[in-house]
Design an enzyme around this catalytic site. Structure first.
Site, PDB file in Angstrom:
ATOM      1  N   HIS A 254      14.718  21.565  24.514  1.00  0.00           N
ATOM      2  CA  HIS A 254      14.546  21.219  25.932  1.00  0.00           C
ATOM      3  C   HIS A 254      13.946  19.833  26.058  1.00  0.00           C
ATOM      4  O   HIS A 254      13.213  19.371  25.188  1.00  0.00           O
ATOM      5  CB  HIS A 254      13.655  22.252  26.637  1.00  0.00           C
TER       6      HIS A 254
ATOM      7  N   HIS B 159      21.895  28.123  22.942  1.00  0.00           N
ATOM      8  CA  HIS B 159      20.610  28.231  22.246  1.00  0.00           C
ATOM      9  C   HIS B 159      20.669  27.524  20.894  1.00  0.00           C
ATOM     10  O   HIS B 159      21.414  27.929  20.018  1.00  0.00           O
ATOM     11  CB  HIS B 159      20.249  29.710  22.037  1.00  0.00           C
TER      12      HIS B 159
ATOM     13  N   CYS C  36      14.367  34.934  23.823  1.00  0.00           N
ATOM     14  CA  CYS C  36      14.156  33.501  24.089  1.00  0.00           C
ATOM     15  C   CYS C  36      13.980  33.332  25.595  1.00  0.00           C
ATOM     16  O   CYS C  36      14.850  33.689  26.387  1.00  0.00           O
ATOM     17  CB  CYS C  36      15.334  32.664  23.603  1.00  0.00           C
TER      18      CYS C  36
ATOM     19  N   HIS D 133      13.875  26.657  21.856  1.00  0.00           N
ATOM     20  CA  HIS D 133      15.195  26.437  22.450  1.00  0.00           C
ATOM     21  C   HIS D 133      15.114  25.003  22.950  1.00  0.00           C
ATOM     22  O   HIS D 133      14.285  24.707  23.827  1.00  0.00           O
ATOM     23  CB  HIS D 133      15.426  27.444  23.583  1.00  0.00           C
TER      24      HIS D 133
END
Ligand code: 5GP
Ligand code: ZN
Length: 112
Positions: free
Chosen positions: A103, A46, A4, A101
């Site tokens: 954001h 995560h 990731c 992930h």
């Protein structure tokens, strides 16, 4: 999480110009800015999607929004800005989320 890109930025494996971090989240510039100002605010834990949020993640997201509000001047956002979150759905990816992930995009510096 292995592979990731944002986890790698968070743990320092990939360099980035982190402008703010605390125990729960980081803020750094987007590598391909879509506006003169384009930051990403990213929880350190995560998790890819809203529907995977824990109670702790909910609190982190609240703290991220509060922190953005206190950094408007520092981030050059005092003429107005946009925050957005792309989410892949169960049946498709209409928003085009690329990094799985969670954001928050922070965009400004011009009329959007
Ligand atoms: P998404 O489409 O998933 O909402 O947005 C992912 C964002 O991450 C894109 O705007 C892309 O430019 C940014 N990005 C992808 N890889 C990197 C990277 O290695 N470093 C930084 N700073 N941003 C990245
Ligand atoms: Zn990650």
């Amino acid at each position: 999480m292995q592979d990731c890109i944002f986890c790698k930025i968070i743990n320092g494996e990939i360099p980035s110009n982190i402008i703010y971090q605390d125990d729960d989240f980081v803020i750094f510039p987007d590598i391909h800015p879509q506006a003169p100002i384009h930051y990403l605010a990213v929880p350190k834990r995560h998790f890819p999607l809203f529907r995977e949020m824990t109670e702790e993640d909910k609190a982190t997201l609240g703290r991220i929004f509060y922190k953005i509000s206190t950094m408007e001047n520092k981030l050059g956002l005092d003429s107005g800005y946009r925050v957005s979150i792309n989410q892949k759905g169960e049946k498709g990816n209409n928003a085009g989320q690329e990094v799985m992930h969670l954001h928050i995009h922070i965009l400004g510096g011009k009329k959007l």
